[in-house]
Design a protein around this motif. Sequence first.
Motif, PDB file in Angstrom:
ATOM      1  N   TRP A  87       7.037  14.561  -3.332  1.00 18.66           N
ATOM      2  CA  TRP A  87       8.344  15.058  -2.902  1.00 18.66           C
ATOM      3  C   TRP A  87       8.369  15.330  -1.406  1.00 18.66           C
ATOM      4  N   LEU A  88       7.307  15.931  -0.892  1.00 19.53           N
ATOM      5  CA  LEU A  88       7.275  16.281   0.527  1.00 19.53           C
ATOM      6  C   LEU A  88       7.128  15.051   1.426  1.00 19.53           C
ATOM      7  N   THR A  89       6.522  13.995   0.928  1.00 18.83           N
ATOM      8  CA  THR A  89       6.289  12.817   1.774  1.00 18.83           C
ATOM      9  C   THR A  89       7.390  11.772   1.645  1.00 18.83           C
ATOM     10  N   PHE A  90       7.768  11.444   0.412  1.00 16.08           N
ATOM     11  CA  PHE A  90       8.755  10.385   0.192  1.00 16.08           C
ATOM     12  C   PHE A  90      10.035  10.892  -0.475  1.00 16.08           C
ATOM     13  N   GLY A  91       9.875  11.749  -1.452  1.00 16.13           N
ATOM     14  CA  GLY A  91      10.999  12.097  -2.316  1.00 16.13           C
ATOM     15  C   GLY A  91      12.150  12.774  -1.611  1.00 16.13           C
ATOM     16  N   VAL A  92      11.853  13.690  -0.677  1.00 11.53           N
ATOM     17  CA  VAL A  92      12.937  14.457  -0.056  1.00 11.53           C
ATOM     18  C   VAL A  92      13.851  13.555   0.760  1.00 11.53           C
ATOM     19  N   ALA A  93      13.290  12.562   1.456  1.00 11.91           N
ATOM     20  CA  ALA A  93      14.127  11.661   2.255  1.00 11.91           C
ATOM     21  C   ALA A  93      14.956  10.748   1.358  1.00 11.91           C
ATOM     22  N   LEU A  94      14.320  10.195   0.316  1.00 13.19           N
ATOM     23  CA  LEU A  94      15.060   9.310  -0.581  1.00 13.19           C
ATOM     24  C   LEU A  94      16.159  10.059  -1.319  1.00 13.19           C
ATOM     25  N   ALA A  95      15.876  11.275  -1.761  1.00 12.51           N
ATOM     26  CA  ALA A  95      16.882  12.051  -2.491  1.00 12.51           C
ATOM     27  C   ALA A  95      18.046  12.442  -1.589  1.00 12.51           C
ATOM     28  N   SER A  96      17.757  12.796  -0.346  1.00 11.62           N
ATOM     29  CA  SER A  96      18.841  13.159   0.576  1.00 11.62           C
ATOM     30  C   SER A  96      19.772  11.974   0.823  1.00 11.62           C
TER      31      SER A  96
ATOM     32  N   ARG B 213      10.913  22.999  -0.481  1.00  9.44           N
ATOM     33  CA  ARG B 213       9.594  22.576  -0.942  1.00  9.44           C
ATOM     34  C   ARG B 213       9.645  21.914  -2.308  1.00  9.44           C
ATOM     35  N   THR B 214      10.683  22.211  -3.079  1.00  6.81           N
ATOM     36  CA  THR B 214      10.764  21.690  -4.442  1.00  6.81           C
ATOM     37  C   THR B 214      12.009  20.851  -4.700  1.00  6.81           C
ATOM     38  N   GLY B 215      12.967  20.813  -3.783  1.00  6.10           N
ATOM     39  CA  GLY B 215      14.195  20.066  -4.049  1.00  6.10           C
ATOM     40  C   GLY B 215      15.169  20.127  -2.893  1.00  6.10           C
TER      41      GLY B 215
ATOM     42  N   LEU C 159       0.823  -1.213   0.000  1.00  5.17           N
ATOM     43  CA  LEU C 159       0.000   0.000   0.000  1.00  5.17           C
ATOM     44  C   LEU C 159       0.856   1.261   0.000  1.00  5.17           C
ATOM     45  N   VAL C 160       1.952   1.247   0.758  1.00  6.92           N
ATOM     46  CA  VAL C 160       2.835   2.415   0.802  1.00  6.92           C
ATOM     47  C   VAL C 160       3.481   2.651  -0.554  1.00  6.92           C
ATOM     48  N   VAL C 161       3.966   1.564  -1.188  1.00  5.26           N
ATOM     49  CA  VAL C 161       4.584   1.693  -2.517  1.00  5.26           C
ATOM     50  C   VAL C 161       3.558   2.172  -3.539  1.00  5.26           C
ATOM     51  N   ALA C 162       2.331   1.639  -3.458  1.00 10.00           N
ATOM     52  CA  ALA C 162       1.290   2.076  -4.394  1.00 10.00           C
ATOM     53  C   ALA C 162       0.935   3.542  -4.181  1.00 10.00           C
ATOM     54  N   ALA C 163       0.859   3.966  -2.914  1.00 11.66           N
ATOM     55  CA  ALA C 163       0.556   5.369  -2.629  1.00 11.66           C
ATOM     56  C   ALA C 163       1.667   6.271  -3.138  1.00 11.66           C
ATOM     57  N   ALA C 164       2.934   5.832  -2.946  1.00 15.64           N
ATOM     58  CA  ALA C 164       4.052   6.639  -3.434  1.00 15.64           C
ATOM     59  C   ALA C 164       4.021   6.749  -4.954  1.00 15.64           C
TER      60      ALA C 164
ATOM     61  N   VAL D 170      24.546  24.548  -5.019  1.00 18.15           N
ATOM     62  CA  VAL D 170      23.938  23.687  -6.039  1.00 18.15           C
ATOM     63  C   VAL D 170      22.474  23.476  -5.661  1.00 18.15           C
ATOM     64  N   ARG D 171      21.569  23.927  -6.531  1.00 21.28           N
ATOM     65  CA  ARG D 171      20.126  23.773  -6.295  1.00 21.28           C
ATOM     66  C   ARG D 171      19.599  22.654  -7.171  1.00 21.28           C
ATOM     67  N   MET D 172      18.984  21.654  -6.553  1.00 23.47           N
ATOM     68  CA  MET D 172      18.446  20.498  -7.258  1.00 23.47           C
ATOM     69  C   MET D 172      16.938  20.443  -7.067  1.00 23.47           C
ATOM     70  N   THR D 173      16.207  20.251  -8.141  1.00 23.09           N
ATOM     71  CA  THR D 173      14.749  20.127  -8.090  1.00 23.09           C
ATOM     72  C   THR D 173      14.359  18.669  -8.273  1.00 23.09           C
ATOM     73  N   GLY D 174      13.381  18.235  -7.483  1.00 23.68           N
ATOM     74  CA  GLY D 174      12.969  16.844  -7.505  1.00 23.68           C
ATOM     75  C   GLY D 174      11.908  16.519  -8.532  1.00 23.68           C
ATOM     76  N   TYR D 175      11.252  17.545  -9.099  1.00 19.68           N
ATOM     77  CA  TYR D 175      10.190  17.314 -10.077  1.00 19.68           C
ATOM     78  C   TYR D 175      10.062  18.564 -10.935  1.00 19.68           C
ATOM     79  N   ASP D 176       9.240  18.502 -11.943  1.00 23.67           N
ATOM     80  CA  ASP D 176       9.057  19.632 -12.856  1.00 23.67           C
ATOM     81  C   ASP D 176       8.172  20.680 -12.185  1.00 23.67           C
ATOM     82  N   VAL D 177       8.797  21.692 -11.603  1.00 22.55           N
ATOM     83  CA  VAL D 177       8.035  22.711 -10.879  1.00 22.55           C
ATOM     84  C   VAL D 177       7.290  23.642 -11.829  1.00 22.55           C
ATOM     85  N   LEU D 178       7.665  23.666 -13.108  1.00 30.07           N
ATOM     86  CA  LEU D 178       7.006  24.559 -14.059  1.00 30.07           C
ATOM     87  C   LEU D 178       5.783  23.924 -14.708  1.00 30.07           C
ATOM     88  N   LYS D 179       5.575  22.624 -14.493  1.00 24.49           N
ATOM     89  CA  LYS D 179       4.414  21.970 -15.092  1.00 24.49           C
ATOM     90  C   LYS D 179       3.126  22.454 -14.453  1.00 24.49           C
TER      91      LYS D 179
END
Length: 451
Positions: free
Chosen positions: A27-36, A86-88, A10-15, A132-141
């Motif tokens: 990004w706020l729930t899963f992505g920021v921790a995995l990226a760090s 908030r974005t990366g 369920l967690v993987v499906a929600a992610a 170095v600023r890194m973005t985790g997703y397309d913030v302009l979409k």
Amino acid sequence: MTGLTVTLVLVVAAAGFLRWRRPAWYWLTFGVALASLRVLFRYGSVMDACGLTVPPSRWRLALARATSRPVPGPRAPRILRLRPTRTGLVLRLKLRPGQDAFDVSASCDRLRHSFAMYGVTSRELRSGVVEVRMTGYDVLKRVQMSAKTDTRPMRVPVALREDGAVHYRDYRAVPHALTLGATESGKSVYQRNLVAALASQRVALVGIDCKQGVELFPLARRFSGLADNPDTAAELLDALVSHMEDVYQLIRAEQRITANVPDAEIAADIWDLPDNLRPVPVVVLVDEVAELALFANKEQEKRRDRIITALARLAQLGRAAGVYLEICGQRFGSELGKGITMLRAQLTGRTAHRVNDESSANMAFGDIAPDAVLAAIQIPTDMPGVAITGDSTGGWARIRAPHTSLRQAVNTCNRYADLAPDLPALAPFRPVLGVPKPVDAPAVESIPATA
């Protein structure tokens, strides 16, 4: 065990669902921790693979030989801080001796792939320190402006940058700007955001809209002067030149240049004057500059020369008097006649939305940031509002303004209508806001309603 497996599924499906439908939430729930974790674990090997390491220093080699220890390996830039946003992620690095900020900038695309991020940009903060600023997703979409912005007098947020930072229009730093864009490129939405952001500030808005006022006249309650045809525009610009000269006379009268006055108290522009004497700054918005430069006969040519001369004078002399230009158009090149290139040279800020040909992008960035020309012609047609912005320093960035409907911009202007100042020089051009009189229907065949 079965319950744990179900929970994990369920967690993987929600992610996966969040990453597909709501990338910002993912990004706020899963992505920021995995990226760090990914950046910290891969950092050393990635820096080495990208050529961002230096050999060990001589004293470290000598110490290793003296103590019979293994030879130390190459050293990567030291991580000063890793800050999630908030974005990366924002990574602050301390460069090793012999490294340069350009080395990091040239490796941004390789860092993006190695760290599995959407975008990576870098800038030098001070000598030896790079951010170095890194973005985790397309913030302009799907543009979502930050709730907290650093708004100041004559500095307003208008768009979002591709690195997640807010793009500001700072008139005191960049007095005059040029905005280019083809039809349906998002140029009008960018202009509405600018007007809506300036509406709450102590500033006089002056508009020139030669498309019979369809873009700017709905916002008329917040404007101190409007023109909807070239003849009125010529008179309006002459009035602005006279207003600029009157402001300079006021500054001269208040300079107080004597031997016993400190330098800090000597006035050189309106921002050096006391608050009770400072004239209100003026922002002039020209919706389609080509309509002011085109002519069909000798009489219109004289009017055109008068308009371009007034715009060039305002661009050259208006900053100290608090007169700022925002010139928009689909093209802005030498084919518009004499004086156009001289005017363009005074427009420090450049913003280009989607253009139809490379020469249009060259008009905006060819003389200040050649690298931005390629980025401007690659803007897709299904991303209206995406633009490339730059200035005379050569730096550029990809931005996108949040969608603001004309109704929203009108509501904002109506809310702050009482802030529109009455300037004596612009009194003849103050928009009339009475009830319109009935007129004959235009000779345009309407589309019949479908059953």
